[in-house]
Design a protein around this motif. Structure first.
Motif, PDB file in Angstrom:
ATOM      1  N   GLY A 346       0.697  -1.347   0.149  1.00 30.12           N
ATOM      2  CA  GLY A 346      -0.238  -0.266   0.176  1.00 30.12           C
ATOM      3  C   GLY A 346       0.642   1.214  -0.053  1.00 30.12           C
ATOM      4  N   ASP A 347       2.200   1.074  -0.051  1.00 28.85           N
ATOM      5  CA  ASP A 347       2.892   2.487   0.129  1.00 28.85           C
ATOM      6  C   ASP A 347       2.788   3.326  -1.038  1.00 28.85           C
ATOM      7  N   ARG A 348       2.350   2.880  -2.195  1.00 29.77           N
ATOM      8  CA  ARG A 348       1.912   3.706  -3.393  1.00 29.77           C
ATOM      9  C   ARG A 348       0.507   3.788  -3.640  1.00 29.77           C
ATOM     10  N   GLY A 349      -0.181   3.484  -2.674  1.00 34.48           N
ATOM     11  CA  GLY A 349      -1.778   3.604  -2.838  1.00 34.48           C
ATOM     12  C   GLY A 349      -2.327   2.179  -3.518  1.00 34.48           C
ATOM     13  N   GLU A 350      -1.465   1.377  -3.700  1.00 38.99           N
ATOM     14  CA  GLU A 350      -1.916  -0.007  -4.393  1.00 38.99           C
ATOM     15  C   GLU A 350      -2.993  -0.666  -3.628  1.00 38.99           C
ATOM     16  N   PRO A 351      -3.933  -1.371  -4.154  1.00 37.16           N
ATOM     17  CA  PRO A 351      -4.714  -2.422  -3.395  1.00 37.16           C
ATOM     18  C   PRO A 351      -3.865  -3.250  -2.612  1.00 37.16           C
ATOM     19  N   SER A 352      -4.627  -4.141  -1.566  1.00 36.36           N
ATOM     20  CA  SER A 352      -3.982  -5.041  -0.762  1.00 36.36           C
ATOM     21  C   SER A 352      -4.456  -6.259  -1.198  1.00 36.36           C
ATOM     22  N   ALA A 353      -3.990  -7.557  -0.552  1.00 37.18           N
ATOM     23  CA  ALA A 353      -4.411  -8.776  -0.626  1.00 37.18           C
ATOM     24  C   ALA A 353      -5.873  -8.773  -0.202  1.00 37.18           C
ATOM     25  N   GLU A 354      -6.080  -7.980   1.058  1.00 33.74           N
ATOM     26  CA  GLU A 354      -7.391  -7.947   1.664  1.00 33.74           C
ATOM     27  C   GLU A 354      -8.490  -7.351   0.591  1.00 33.74           C
ATOM     28  N   ASP A 355      -8.069  -6.301  -0.210  1.00 37.03           N
ATOM     29  CA  ASP A 355      -9.055  -5.779  -1.185  1.00 37.03           C
ATOM     30  C   ASP A 355      -9.494  -6.813  -2.223  1.00 37.03           C
ATOM     31  N   TRP A 356      -8.275  -7.678  -2.737  1.00 41.98           N
ATOM     32  CA  TRP A 356      -8.738  -8.720  -3.548  1.00 41.98           C
ATOM     33  C   TRP A 356      -9.678  -9.716  -2.815  1.00 41.98           C
ATOM     34  N   ALA A 357      -9.335 -10.160  -1.575  1.00 43.15           N
ATOM     35  CA  ALA A 357      -9.966 -10.939  -0.853  1.00 43.15           C
ATOM     36  C   ALA A 357     -11.531 -10.432  -0.924  1.00 43.15           C
ATOM     37  N   GLU A 358     -11.895  -9.251  -0.564  1.00 46.41           N
ATOM     38  CA  GLU A 358     -13.225  -8.841  -0.545  1.00 46.41           C
ATOM     39  C   GLU A 358     -13.762  -8.873  -1.818  1.00 46.41           C
ATOM     40  N   ALA A 359     -13.163  -8.590  -2.821  1.00 52.37           N
ATOM     41  CA  ALA A 359     -13.598  -8.615  -4.403  1.00 52.37           C
ATOM     42  C   ALA A 359     -14.127  -9.918  -4.594  1.00 52.37           C
ATOM     43  N   ALA A 360     -13.280 -10.981  -4.294  1.00 51.27           N
ATOM     44  CA  ALA A 360     -13.644 -12.369  -4.451  1.00 51.27           C
ATOM     45  C   ALA A 360     -14.550 -13.126  -3.605  1.00 51.27           C
ATOM     46  N   GLY A 361     -14.818 -12.561  -2.556  1.00 47.15           N
ATOM     47  CA  GLY A 361     -15.649 -12.926  -1.317  1.00 47.15           C
ATOM     48  C   GLY A 361     -14.960 -14.161  -0.841  1.00 47.15           C
ATOM     49  N   THR A 362     -13.503 -14.024  -0.396  1.00 44.38           N
ATOM     50  CA  THR A 362     -12.786 -15.083   0.024  1.00 44.38           C
ATOM     51  C   THR A 362     -11.732 -14.556   1.396  1.00 44.38           C
ATOM     52  N   ILE A 363     -10.581 -14.988   1.450  1.00 46.32           N
ATOM     53  CA  ILE A 363      -9.913 -14.557   2.624  1.00 46.32           C
ATOM     54  C   ILE A 363      -8.443 -14.150   1.936  1.00 46.32           C
ATOM     55  N   ALA A 364      -7.518 -13.196   2.633  1.00 43.46           N
ATOM     56  CA  ALA A 364      -6.460 -13.053   1.951  1.00 43.46           C
ATOM     57  C   ALA A 364      -5.532 -14.095   1.921  1.00 43.46           C
ATOM     58  N   TYR A 365      -5.471 -15.096   2.864  1.00 36.34           N
ATOM     59  CA  TYR A 365      -4.673 -16.385   2.682  1.00 36.34           C
ATOM     60  C   TYR A 365      -4.916 -16.822   1.454  1.00 36.34           C
ATOM     61  N   GLU A 366      -6.090 -16.997   1.023  1.00 37.19           N
ATOM     62  CA  GLU A 366      -6.156 -17.881  -0.321  1.00 37.19           C
ATOM     63  C   GLU A 366      -5.662 -16.928  -1.570  1.00 37.19           C
ATOM     64  N   ILE A 367      -5.710 -15.536  -1.338  1.00 36.06           N
ATOM     65  CA  ILE A 367      -5.283 -14.610  -2.514  1.00 36.06           C
ATOM     66  C   ILE A 367      -3.550 -15.063  -2.692  1.00 36.06           C
ATOM     67  N   VAL A 368      -2.972 -14.927  -1.792  1.00 39.01           N
ATOM     68  CA  VAL A 368      -1.438 -14.931  -1.845  1.00 39.01           C
ATOM     69  C   VAL A 368      -0.961 -16.498  -2.390  1.00 39.01           C
ATOM     70  N   THR A 369      -1.781 -17.343  -1.520  1.00 41.48           N
ATOM     71  CA  THR A 369      -1.347 -18.783  -1.809  1.00 41.48           C
ATOM     72  C   THR A 369      -1.535 -19.437  -3.113  1.00 41.48           C
ATOM     73  N   ARG A 370      -2.599 -18.785  -3.926  1.00 42.85           N
ATOM     74  CA  ARG A 370      -2.995 -19.412  -5.005  1.00 42.85           C
ATOM     75  C   ARG A 370      -2.177 -18.817  -6.105  1.00 42.85           C
ATOM     76  N   ILE A 371      -1.448 -17.866  -6.108  1.00 44.25           N
ATOM     77  CA  ILE A 371      -0.433 -17.218  -7.057  1.00 44.25           C
ATOM     78  C   ILE A 371       0.374 -18.253  -7.720  1.00 44.25           C
ATOM     79  N   GLY A 372       0.244 -18.539  -8.806  1.00 41.12           N
ATOM     80  CA  GLY A 372       0.952 -19.718  -9.685  1.00 41.12           C
ATOM     81  C   GLY A 372       2.106 -19.763  -9.921  1.00 41.12           C
ATOM     82  N   ALA A 373       2.800 -20.997 -10.116  1.00 40.61           N
ATOM     83  CA  ALA A 373       4.071 -21.038 -10.591  1.00 40.61           C
ATOM     84  C   ALA A 373       4.740 -20.272 -11.605  1.00 40.61           C
ATOM     85  N   ARG A 374       3.718 -20.068 -12.631  1.00 41.83           N
ATOM     86  CA  ARG A 374       4.415 -19.345 -13.626  1.00 41.83           C
ATOM     87  C   ARG A 374       4.680 -17.810 -13.597  1.00 41.83           C
TER      88      ARG A 374
END
Length: 383
Positions: A346-374
């Motif tokens: 958030g240093d530059r005003g960017e969204p957080s993992a929690e913002d994506w979690a809210e958008a997806a109806g999930t938790i921030a744990y899932e947002i970071v954990t699911r970022i894939g190997a590619r």
């Protein structure tokens, strides 16, 4: 991959932030040892670099779910204590014993397998007995605890195991004041007292996860198991934002804008045309999708910082890409190759993992954990 190399997408992992988070967690539990949980590739951050950084910052234990994760730590030359808890029948018990892992045992079947493996290895296994104090997941139910403790003590007497720990896991520690917290702690203390009365002499007794470490000092006991907090993410919004807890998010997810184009009013965007432009506008193509871990459930809602403005996913997230509406003048300020920041500290005003979690109806744990190997991980401030 170097930090400044051209990229489609990358996850920047700030190891200095991770070390600071571990130090902050140690300060929260000054009388307990700290375990850094690095399961699921360190919650998507990269297991081996994060494990090394956590140990540099004073963690003395590491935790994994699967034995394969724990054995990979040993293969990388990491020699700290490692607790591994998600075993299935026929698992690599002997390899775990020979690798000096601490092996979780939740039932008699596991104790039988680990003692057999210990005899084959010709050395005792270090085991930790896990109690189900109310989570209803892994762990030995209180009704069966006496039988498991008796069998473990017999195995100790036979020289095939040494019980190094007694432990459990909270169900609702991320919900302040939930009555199950006190109830589980009381059950755990009773089960520990019983085991010790029967002759078990554990090195560590532990039940505190990240939220309990941050907010429930009475639960710290000998060891705290810190997972999501190590990576600078709040266990739940109810406990506060990361900064409120003295934490800093470790992962920043970025992509390069792949295409900028002007389109007329009434132009459909992505599969199903769930988004149709209501004016002449400029679209930007972001070259990551659900194959990279971007949640499809965030279609139409996921936030992205491009330039100095938040944009939202326009239409559906596809397998490899999604689109943002840059507005009628977007082509004047955004060009191909521009940086799109999906989330970060958030240093530059960017969204957080929690913002994506809210958008997806999930938790921030899932947002970071699911970022894939590619999506390559780029490690910043490595020591």
């Amino acid at each position: 991959m170097t930090q400044n190399a051209p990229f489609r997408a990358r996850a920047e992992i700030d190891l200095a932030a991770l070390r600071a988070n571990v130090r902050a967690l140690r300060a929260r539990a000054p009388r307990a040892a700290v375990m850094a949980v690095v399961k699921s590739d360190a919650y998507g951050h990269g297991m081996v670099p994060c494990a090394k950084a956590a140990l540099e910052a004073g963690a003395t234990w590491l935790g994994t779910a699967t034995p394969e994760e724990a054995l990979a730590l040993r293969a990388a030359g990491i020699r700290s204590r490692v607790l591994c808890w998600l075993w299935t029948p026929g698992g690599p018990w002997r390899a775990g014993i020979e690798a000096d892992l601490d092996l979780a045992v939740s039932g008699l079947w596991a104790l039988r397998e680990v003692t057999r493996a210990a005899r084959e290895a010709g050395r005792p296994a270090r085991i930790q007995l896990k109690a189900d104090t109310g989570l209803g997941r892994n762990g030995c139910p209180p009704a069966d605890w006496g039988e498991l403790v008796a069998a473990a003590r017999a195995a100790e007497e036979a020289g095939t195991v040494r019980v190094t720990g007694l432990w459990s896991h909270f169900a609702c520690a991320d919900e302040p004041g939930h009555p199950s917290i006190a109830a589980q702690l009381a059950v755990f203390k009773d089960l520990v007292a019983y085991a010790e009365k029967e002759g078990v002499e554990p090195e560590v007794r532990h039940i505190a996860n990240s939220p309990a470490t941050l907010t429930l000092p009475e639960t710290h006991l000998d060891l705290v198991r810190t997972g999501i907090a190590v990576y600078g993410i709040s266990p739940s919004p109810e406990l506060g934002a990361p900064a409120d807890l003295g934490l800093r998010p470790v992962m920043t997810l970025k992509a390069s804008v792949a295409l900028v184009k002007h389109v007329p009013s009434g132009h459909g965007v992505s599969y199903g045309h769930h988004y149709v432009t209501d004016r002449e506008t400029t679209l930007g193509l972001i070259p990551v999708g659900y194959a990279d871990g971007i949640p499809r459930h965030a279609s139409g809602r996921g936030p992205v910082l491009i330039g100095d403005k938040w944009r939202r996913v326009a239409g559906r997230v596809a397998m490899d890409q999604f689109v943002v509406d840059l507005g009628p003048d977007g082509g004047n300020t955004v060009q191909e190759g521009a940086e799109a920041v999906l989330f970060g500290p958030g240093d530059r005003g960017e969204p957080s993992a929690e913002d994506w979690a809210e958008a997806a109806g999930t938790i921030a744990y899932e947002i970071v954990t699911r970022i894939g190997a590619r999506v390559p991980r780029v490690y910043i401030d490595e020591q």
